[in-house]
Structures are given as C-alpha cells and as structure tokens.
Design an enzyme around this catalytic site. Sequence first.
Site, mmCIF file in Angstrom:
data_model
loop_
_atom_site.group_PDB
_atom_site.id
_atom_site.type_symbol
_atom_site.label_atom_id
_atom_site.label_comp_id
_atom_site.label_asym_id
_atom_site.label_seq_id
_atom_site.Cartn_x
_atom_site.Cartn_y
_atom_site.Cartn_z
ATOM 1 N N ASN A 149 44.442 44.425 31.948
ATOM 2 C CA ASN A 149 44.152 45.859 31.993
ATOM 3 C C ASN A 149 45.237 46.727 32.628
ATOM 4 O O ASN A 149 45.406 47.871 32.247
ATOM 5 C CB ASN A 149 42.774 46.117 32.638
ATOM 6 C CG ASN A 149 42.672 45.597 34.054
ATOM 7 O OD1 ASN A 149 43.449 44.740 34.470
ATOM 8 N ND2 ASN A 149 41.720 46.111 34.795
ATOM 9 N N GLU A 245 41.526 38.514 43.330
ATOM 10 C CA GLU A 245 41.057 39.894 43.098
ATOM 11 C C GLU A 245 40.207 39.828 41.833
ATOM 12 O O GLU A 245 40.741 39.731 40.728
ATOM 13 C CB GLU A 245 42.250 40.830 42.894
ATOM 14 C CG GLU A 245 43.215 40.891 44.068
ATOM 15 C CD GLU A 245 42.703 41.743 45.210
ATOM 16 O OE1 GLU A 245 41.746 42.513 45.006
ATOM 17 O OE2 GLU A 245 43.245 41.613 46.320
ATOM 18 N N CYS A 279 38.930 47.405 37.425
ATOM 19 C CA CYS A 279 38.042 46.688 38.345
ATOM 20 C C CYS A 279 37.292 47.644 39.246
ATOM 21 O O CYS A 279 36.176 47.368 39.655
ATOM 22 C CB CYS A 279 38.850 45.690 39.161
ATOM 23 S SG CYS A 279 40.295 46.434 39.888
HETATM 24 P P1 NAD Z 1 40.521 36.880 32.768
HETATM 25 O O1 NAD Z 1 39.905 36.299 33.978
HETATM 26 O O2 NAD Z 1 39.974 36.512 31.452
HETATM 27 O O3 NAD Z 1 42.087 36.521 32.716
HETATM 28 C C1 NAD Z 1 42.943 36.806 33.792
HETATM 29 C C2 NAD Z 1 44.155 35.905 33.733
HETATM 30 O O4 NAD Z 1 43.753 34.545 33.980
HETATM 31 C C3 NAD Z 1 44.849 35.875 32.376
HETATM 32 O O5 NAD Z 1 46.246 35.812 32.588
HETATM 33 C C4 NAD Z 1 44.346 34.595 31.769
HETATM 34 O O6 NAD Z 1 45.219 34.080 30.786
HETATM 35 C C5 NAD Z 1 44.291 33.698 32.980
HETATM 36 N N1 NAD Z 1 43.415 32.517 32.887
HETATM 37 C C6 NAD Z 1 42.391 32.297 32.032
HETATM 38 N N2 NAD Z 1 41.828 31.087 32.268
HETATM 39 C C7 NAD Z 1 42.503 30.543 33.309
HETATM 40 C C8 NAD Z 1 42.392 29.316 34.046
HETATM 41 N N3 NAD Z 1 41.455 28.414 33.762
HETATM 42 N N4 NAD Z 1 43.240 29.090 35.060
HETATM 43 C C9 NAD Z 1 44.173 30.006 35.391
HETATM 44 N N5 NAD Z 1 44.340 31.188 34.739
HETATM 45 C C10 NAD Z 1 43.506 31.458 33.704
HETATM 46 O O7 NAD Z 1 40.489 38.479 32.979
HETATM 47 P P2 NAD Z 1 40.881 39.640 31.962
HETATM 48 O O8 NAD Z 1 39.851 39.711 30.889
HETATM 49 O O9 NAD Z 1 42.318 39.561 31.586
HETATM 50 O O10 NAD Z 1 40.741 40.898 32.950
HETATM 51 C C11 NAD Z 1 39.545 41.478 33.266
HETATM 52 C C12 NAD Z 1 39.014 41.011 34.596
HETATM 53 O O11 NAD Z 1 39.950 41.224 35.639
HETATM 54 C C13 NAD Z 1 37.781 41.791 35.028
HETATM 55 O O12 NAD Z 1 36.820 40.901 35.529
HETATM 56 C C14 NAD Z 1 38.303 42.696 36.120
HETATM 57 O O13 NAD Z 1 37.352 43.140 37.054
HETATM 58 C C15 NAD Z 1 39.323 41.841 36.750
HETATM 59 N N6 NAD Z 1 40.249 42.652 37.534
HETATM 60 C C16 NAD Z 1 40.137 42.659 38.900
HETATM 61 C C17 NAD Z 1 40.974 43.469 39.657
HETATM 62 C C18 NAD Z 1 40.867 43.513 41.169
HETATM 63 O O14 NAD Z 1 41.772 44.046 41.803
HETATM 64 N N7 NAD Z 1 39.813 42.991 41.769
HETATM 65 C C19 NAD Z 1 41.934 44.259 39.023
HETATM 66 C C20 NAD Z 1 42.009 44.224 37.622
HETATM 67 C C21 NAD Z 1 41.171 43.411 36.897
#
Ligand code: NAD
Length: 473
Positions: A149, A245, A279
């Site tokens: 995002n 996060e 988020c």
């Molecule tokens: P996601 O969890 O699907 O993916 C995040 C990252 O993790 C990607 O690079 C993905 O390829 C990788 N990934 C996937 N499976 C993995 C594994 N088994 N091991 C290690 N890495 C892996 O999230 P998304 O759909 O890209 O983003 C949305 C999410 O991110 C929402 O839940 C949002 O709230 C969260 N987010 C949190 C914050 C915060 O600061 N708390 C900020 C932005 C987004």
Amino acid sequence: MDMFIAGEWRAGSSRVAVIDPYTGETIDDVPVASTDEVEDALAAAVRGADAMRRLPGSERARILGRAADLLDERADDVARTISREVGKPLAEAAPMPSRCAEIIRLSAFEGTQMRGETLPLDAHPGAEGKLGFTLREPVGVVVAITPFNYPLLLSVHKVGPALAAGNPVVIKPATQAPLTALKLTEIFLDAGLPPEAIQCITGGGSAVGNALCSDDRVRKISFTGSTQVGEAITRVAGVKRLSLELGATCPMVVMPDADLATAAEAAAVAGTVNAGQVCISLQNAVVHEAVYDEFVERVGAAVAARRVGDPQAQETQVGAMIDANEAIRVREWIDEAIASGARLVVGGETDGAVMTPAVVADVNPEMRVVRDELFGPAISVGRVADLDEGLRLVNGGEYGLAAAIFTQDVSSGMRFAREAQAGNVHINWTPLWRADFMPYGGVKGSGIGKEGPRYAVAEMTELKTVIVHGVGA
Ligand code: NAD
C-alpha cells in the site's frame, strides 16, 4: 526491472507481471527469486555486514544524504511508479518522494547519535575500581518486508534506519508493487552505498519471505503487512529481533460536544485515502447517540463528495484498490452487514478494482465490516450511549494501532488517551495522521515494536556492556 542480489542486477529464471490495477495493463515485470538466489542474497548480506561495520558514521550519513538528494531529483518518476503500481491517485503519490527524502535525512542523523552511557558501577557492592560503559552496535543483517500500500514510505522507514545504524539490508517488497523498492535500491547504489549492503529480492511472499525469515544469518526482521503473515513470521523466525507493523480496524469516537463538521470532513478523508488501504485508515466511527443522525448525514455527504476516478488525473482523490478481487471482497462484507441490519448510506458501487467510497451505518461489533480489517474505502458507523460504551467498543477488538476521539472536553480526551488500547491516540483528529519522527506502532494484534527513525535505529542496534576491571578508585 531486475532484482538486485550480491552486487548485480539479475533477471532470474522466471518473471511475474506488475499490473496497473486501474487500467489492468502490464506496466513491467520482475523476477521470481529462486531459493538459490535467496541464498546468494543472504551470503552477500553477511559480507555487506562487514562492509557496513567498517563505514564510519560520518560516511554512512554522507551516503544517506546523497540518496535523499537523488530521491528528490527523481521524485516525478518515483511518484508515477508508485501511482501506477498501486493504483494510488497521483496527487497522493506526488508528495511521497520529498517526504521520504526527509525520512532518509532524519535516519542519517539518528545514525550519528548511537550513544552509550557510563555505568555507575560503584553502586554495586564490591565493584568500586571498575569502569563500565555501553556501546551501541549494528545488529547485523536486516530483512525488510513491505506491503503493497505504501511501497516507498514503508520501505524507507526500514531501509533508512537500517543503513544509518550500520547494517546491511535485504528488501522484500510486495509482489503486487515491487518497482518502487527497486528504484529506491538503485538510488542507494547511485549514492555510493557498498553494493552488498543492499539487496532487493522480488518474488512470492511465502517462498522468498519464508526463506529469509527463517534464516539464522538474519538478525532482525522488520515486517509491515497483515497480522496473518506477521504471525506466520513469528513461527519461523527463531531467535532474532522482530518488528511487526500489522493490521488494524482503527476506531474514532465522536462525543456530543465534538466539532461535527470537522469530524465528518476529516473522517471522510481518513476512510478513503489510498482507497482505504491504509493501516491507520478510519474503519469504525463510534458515535454518541445525541449526534448520531447528524454525523451520519454529514459524513455521508463528505464521502459522496470525494472525487473517484483515474489515479493519473490530478483531480482524483480516490483511485483503484490493489485488484478487482479486493473490491469484490469489500462489497461482499458490506452486503453481509446490510443483510444483518446495517444501512448503506452512500457508495459501494464497484467497477473493476474501483469501489466508490461507502458509509455503512447502524453496524454492530459482530459484523465483519467492524470486527475484521476491511482495508477498503468504507466507514462503518455505530451508535453508543456514552464514553464507557465507546471505550468498550474501541478496546473490544483484536487490534490496537491507532484510535481517535473528537471531544471538546479535556477530561474525556485525557481519559480516552489513557484507556484506549492503541499505539497512537489522537484527540480531535482521526487515526490517519503520522509525523515520521514520532514513535509509531501498534499493540495487541497490530504488532510489536516501533518505527520512526530514532526508535527504528534503537531496534536495529544491540547494546553491548563493557566492564574494565581494576582501573582504580
Ligand atoms: P501481506 O501480509 O499480504 O504482505 C506483506 C508482505 O509480506 C509482502 O511483501 C508479502 O510478499 C510478504 N509475505 C507474504 N507471505 C509471507 C511469509 N510467509 N513470510 C514472509 N513474508 C511474506 O500484506 P499486504 O496485503 O501487502 O498489505 C496489507 C496489510 O499490511 C494490511 O493488513 C495492513 O494493515 C498492513 N499494514 C500495516 C501497517 C502498519 O504500520 N501497521 C502499514 C501498512 C500496511
């Protein structure tokens, strides 16, 4: 674009397309890293740790300063890349490069402030005549895993502090939006960073991410993404430092003495920025019954006025979601809420990856639009009788990233600040606000650890305690 591993750009043996979610066009493709390539990256990162440890703080700060300047110079290209790979309005993406250049400069400064302290060892019986002090040292190989995002902002919040603190970093950007992180890697290399101090590996999260997270050579994982993936990482990480996060369902309480016009206008923005895929997006408005009807009317009108359309058009305020399936999912959750008694006030029409922003009123805490992370352009509005009930709703959920209250009453505001279970609390604004230097991170299901350069540098360093024996009184 290619990925950057072990000092070279590599094409990989298979590739995956990067799609513009609004047009559906393929804008580029990137490699899917193999396990051998992940191994090459980690072996190089270990060499990178040596190279970084030898770089004096002043030199690290100089390199980061040059990277910040290069990001400013390449701002237009980087902003367009963000906008296209995420479907984010260009107007939202345009300020990102200069904001992130500042984060890099801030990180560079914090990397020069890695202080230790002398220990008053005479306070320990029998330790007179000894001298104790602490040294702050780089933690070692940092893996930075980012979501789709905010591909620049969230990468910079990890890469800046990691390098500033004297660590090598391995970036694993989201599969849907990897191009910005690759351009950021290019910028650090052009700024003179030792090539093995940065790697950017593209490919699927479960394969590449898992291989990185479970490896013992990695000393720190800085992950931003869903709670589900964050939990999966905790299960494979073993003994290493973790910052997570994660997801959220950010609430905002509106009290009867609130400035309703400001609250409704700000809520409409906070629930629809980046098509709600933030988020700290406002998901749940928790509104006192005395002002409920007026708030619903005002927020409905403000949300309806948001300009939806082509992310590349300057006037667009709400662009596409990351793909059409996500728009369908969000609409399904809204339909489910309506079937359980909620009322759709405005929006919710889908066209491909675009959904017109919605307000869903008369919700209850059991509905998925309230309980689970929606991550889409819709605000749920629920009615409460008083602040006690509001706090119970705010604290009843699984998450705790940011929470907000609108009230003119100092006591209500302070009570909320103390009792809301959230990493960040806002009084008279929405959850969607961040200054990059401030500590930022959630509690409960929203994660562990803090970002913000000063706090990230602390989490990316180890404190070593040194005792010199027999130095005299
Ligand atoms: P996601 O969890 O699907 O993916 C995040 C990252 O993790 C990607 O690079 C993905 O390829 C990788 N990934 C996937 N499976 C993995 C594994 N088994 N091991 C290690 N890495 C892996 O999230 P998304 O759909 O890209 O983003 C949305 C999410 O991110 C929402 O839940 C949002 O709230 C969260 N987010 C949190 C914050 C915060 O600061 N708390 C900020 C932005 C987004």
